[in-house]
Design an enzyme around this catalytic site. Structure first.
Site, PDB file in Angstrom:
ATOM      1  N   HIS A  79       0.841  -1.196   0.000  1.00  0.00           N
ATOM      2  CA  HIS A  79       0.000   0.000   0.000  1.00  0.00           C
ATOM      3  C   HIS A  79       0.875   1.243   0.000  1.00  0.00           C
ATOM      4  O   HIS A  79       1.976   1.262   0.569  1.00  0.00           O
ATOM      5  CB  HIS A  79      -0.982   0.005   1.171  1.00  0.00           C
ATOM      6  CG  HIS A  79      -0.356   0.008   2.536  1.00  0.00           C
ATOM      7  ND1 HIS A  79       0.094   1.149   3.159  1.00  0.00           N
ATOM      8  CD2 HIS A  79      -0.119  -0.999   3.416  1.00  0.00           C
ATOM      9  CE1 HIS A  79       0.565   0.855   4.350  1.00  0.00           C
ATOM     10  NE2 HIS A  79       0.458  -0.452   4.541  1.00  0.00           N
ATOM     11  N   ASP A  81      -0.154   4.363   1.053  1.00  0.00           N
ATOM     12  CA  ASP A  81      -0.499   5.378   2.050  1.00  0.00           C
ATOM     13  C   ASP A  81       0.203   5.114   3.369  1.00  0.00           C
ATOM     14  O   ASP A  81       0.680   4.008   3.638  1.00  0.00           O
ATOM     15  CB  ASP A  81      -2.018   5.439   2.254  1.00  0.00           C
ATOM     16  CG  ASP A  81      -2.611   4.083   2.666  1.00  0.00           C
ATOM     17  OD1 ASP A  81      -2.143   3.056   2.162  1.00  0.00           O
ATOM     18  OD2 ASP A  81      -3.552   4.070   3.483  1.00  0.00           O
ATOM     19  N   ASP A 111       6.428   0.681   6.758  1.00  0.00           N
ATOM     20  CA  ASP A 111       4.989   0.468   6.555  1.00  0.00           C
ATOM     21  C   ASP A 111       4.415   1.511   5.593  1.00  0.00           C
ATOM     22  O   ASP A 111       3.767   2.447   6.011  1.00  0.00           O
ATOM     23  CB  ASP A 111       4.275   0.542   7.909  1.00  0.00           C
ATOM     24  CG  ASP A 111       2.822   0.146   7.839  1.00  0.00           C
ATOM     25  OD1 ASP A 111       2.440  -0.549   6.889  1.00  0.00           O
ATOM     26  OD2 ASP A 111       2.063   0.538   8.737  1.00  0.00           O
ATOM     27  N   GLU A 143      -5.134   1.712   2.332  1.00  0.00           N
ATOM     28  CA  GLU A 143      -5.107   0.521   3.178  1.00  0.00           C
ATOM     29  C   GLU A 143      -5.250   0.884   4.648  1.00  0.00           C
ATOM     30  O   GLU A 143      -5.850   0.127   5.426  1.00  0.00           O
ATOM     31  CB  GLU A 143      -3.797  -0.245   2.952  1.00  0.00           C
ATOM     32  CG  GLU A 143      -3.725  -1.614   3.617  1.00  0.00           C
ATOM     33  CD  GLU A 143      -3.157  -1.580   5.035  1.00  0.00           C
ATOM     34  OE1 GLU A 143      -3.203  -2.639   5.702  1.00  0.00           O
ATOM     35  OE2 GLU A 143      -2.672  -0.511   5.473  1.00  0.00           O
ATOM     36  N   GLU A 144      -4.713   2.027   5.043  1.00  0.00           N
ATOM     37  CA  GLU A 144      -4.706   2.396   6.450  1.00  0.00           C
ATOM     38  C   GLU A 144      -6.070   2.866   6.960  1.00  0.00           C
ATOM     39  O   GLU A 144      -6.235   3.079   8.153  1.00  0.00           O
ATOM     40  CB  GLU A 144      -3.661   3.490   6.711  1.00  0.00           C
ATOM     41  CG  GLU A 144      -2.217   3.081   6.434  1.00  0.00           C
ATOM     42  CD  GLU A 144      -1.668   2.089   7.458  1.00  0.00           C
ATOM     43  OE1 GLU A 144      -2.437   1.648   8.326  1.00  0.00           O
ATOM     44  OE2 GLU A 144      -0.470   1.766   7.391  1.00  0.00           O
ATOM     45  N   GLU A 168       3.971  -6.348   3.966  1.00  0.00           N
ATOM     46  CA  GLU A 168       3.839  -5.672   5.262  1.00  0.00           C
ATOM     47  C   GLU A 168       4.998  -6.072   6.176  1.00  0.00           C
ATOM     48  O   GLU A 168       5.565  -7.158   6.040  1.00  0.00           O
ATOM     49  CB  GLU A 168       2.518  -6.068   5.924  1.00  0.00           C
ATOM     50  CG  GLU A 168       1.273  -5.565   5.222  1.00  0.00           C
ATOM     51  CD  GLU A 168       0.918  -4.142   5.624  1.00  0.00           C
ATOM     52  OE1 GLU A 168       1.687  -3.519   6.380  1.00  0.00           O
ATOM     53  OE2 GLU A 168      -0.140  -3.664   5.170  1.00  0.00           O
ATOM     54  N   HIS A 355       3.385   2.815  12.635  1.00  0.00           N
ATOM     55  CA  HIS A 355       2.429   3.689  13.313  1.00  0.00           C
ATOM     56  C   HIS A 355       3.032   4.355  14.546  1.00  0.00           C
ATOM     57  O   HIS A 355       2.302   4.780  15.443  1.00  0.00           O
ATOM     58  CB  HIS A 355       1.157   2.927  13.719  1.00  0.00           C
ATOM     59  CG  HIS A 355       0.412   2.311  12.572  1.00  0.00           C
ATOM     60  ND1 HIS A 355      -0.897   1.883  12.688  1.00  0.00           N
ATOM     61  CD2 HIS A 355       0.775   2.038  11.303  1.00  0.00           C
ATOM     62  CE1 HIS A 355      -1.309   1.377  11.536  1.00  0.00           C
ATOM     63  NE2 HIS A 355      -0.300   1.453  10.679  1.00  0.00           N
TER      64      HIS A 355
END
Length: 397
Positions: A79, A81, A111, A143-144, A168, A355
């Site tokens: 992903h 984003d 990520d 995706e997030e 991932e 994150h």
């Protein structure tokens, strides 16, 4: 073919192109800058690139880059984003890749923008002129948050392949299963009034206390009914993430919201769980004299599962010397399941860094990841290993 920037330069450019996705409009951004970079690099290596619009998301797109043809092959997916970041808590600019202590710091370093740089750098080092089966590099949007990019792929049946790897951050451990997730909001509506006389209103916050008590009892029942020893947290979880109600200490609370998530094991039905919760609420409504409604914050994400006997799982176990495992966080994997693609989650970096302020990818993860990618591309695209080969055939990796 045109020369590409170095791996570190590609990673730097991707991180320098902000692509935050968020339910908060002040954070939400387009991913088109990242897609344009990936399209330029992949097309220079002979990939046929398709930029796919996302319904309802005019500023966000998917990229499907294909080299070769056939009805099998391999998808390498990630992903584009990132999550928002915490201003003031980073030790460096989140949008400038910085190397410190053999780590590469930056928002999306693990990520998962760094994965794309590793993939493209690996591909350009390989002779891929006569593939027996296609190699597809897929870059998705959102995706997030809503997983709108992956959902659009399913709706349009865009991807056809035998196997897929989603990069991932798993510390190079093959992941064959993860929990599903629902994010829900319950709203209790009562009646505001002057706090000096409780009879003048109906306190929604007090009714929410009853709702939470029922939900906690439901959570305990789920824990008793469902277990899967392959997960570290081997039962379904429910987390009360945030609660908002009222506006002043001297007013009876007229409305109260609670947002929660529910992470479910493979084999459990997301829809059935919502129906069970919905059946609890009318009793609380009747007891408290309030109005109670439940709505989804985002469309639910199913659980993900690929049998450990799958060829790609067995191959990656050999390539990494790590046994397949499971995780509690969600990915786009279940949408690949829906497309009939045997899929695993495996990538460089650790989810522990994702994150978080000062997100990083350890440099020592890059070369082992490239070894995995070369092995998979060689097996499924160069050799074109049949999908239905006998299980006892020796794994040539």
């Amino acid at each position: 073919m045109a020369a590409l920037p170095s791996l570190i330069s590609m990673m730097s450019q991707l991180i320098a192109s902000p692509s935050i996705s968020s339910s908060q409009s002040n954070w939400d951004q387009s991913n088109k800058g990242v897609i344009e970079l990936l399209e330029s690099w992949l097309s220079s290596q002979g990939f046929q690139c398709e930029i796919m619009p996302i319904p309802g998301r005019p500023n966000n797109v998917n990229l499907i880059a294909t080299l070769g043809s056939g009805d099998g092959g391999l998808v390498l997916s990630g992903h584009t984003d990132t999550v928002p970041y915490d201003p003031g808590r980073w030790h460096s600019d989140p949008f400038k890749l910085e190397e410190r202590d053999n780590k590469l710091y930056g928002l999306g370093s693990c990520d998962m923008k760094g994965f794309f740089a590793i993939v493209i750098d690996t591909v350009q080092q390989m002779a891929l002129t006569n593939l027996k089966q296609p190699l597809i590099v897929l870059a998705t949007a959102d995706e997030e948050t809503s997983m709108a990019g992956a959902r659009a792929l399913v709706s349009n049946h865009k991807i056809k392949a035998r196997y897929a790897l989603i990069g991932e951050p798993t510390s190079l451990t093959p992941i064959h299963a993860h929990k599903g997730i629902l994010m829900e909001r319950i709203r209790v509506t009562g009646q505001s009034g002057h706090s000096s006389n409780p009879a003048l209103g109906n306190n929604a916050m007090e009714a929410m206390h009853a709702v939470m008590s029922e939900l906690m009892r439901f959570r305990n029942r789920l824990k008793e009914r469902y277990r899967d020893a392959s997960f570290v947290v081997d039962y379904p979880t429910m987390n009360f993430g945030c609660i908002h109600g009222g506006d002043s200490a001297n007013r009876i609370c007229g409305s109260c919201d609670i947002d929660f998530d529910l992470r479910v094991l493979p084999g459990m039905s997301n829809q059935s769980l919502i129906e069970e919760i919905a059946k609890i609420l009318p009793n609380v409504e009747q007891q408290t004299g309030t109005q109670i409604e439940i709505n989804s914050l985002f469309p639910d994400i199913p659980s993900f599962f690929t049998p450990t006997e799958s060829d790609i799982i067995k191959t990656c176990e050999k390539l990494t010397n790590n046994a397949a495992s499971s995780v509690s966080f969600a990915t786009e994997g279940p949408f690949f399941n829906q497309l009939g693609i045997e899929t695993l989650i495996l990538g460089p970096g650790s989810i522990d860094q994702a994150h978080q302020p000062n997100e990083f990818m350890a440099l020592e993860q890059i070369k082992p990841m490239q070894q995995v990618l070369r092995g998979l591309i060689e097996r499924y695209c160069v050799q074109g290993t049949p999908f239905n080969q006998p299980k006892d055939e020796e794994q040539r990796v």
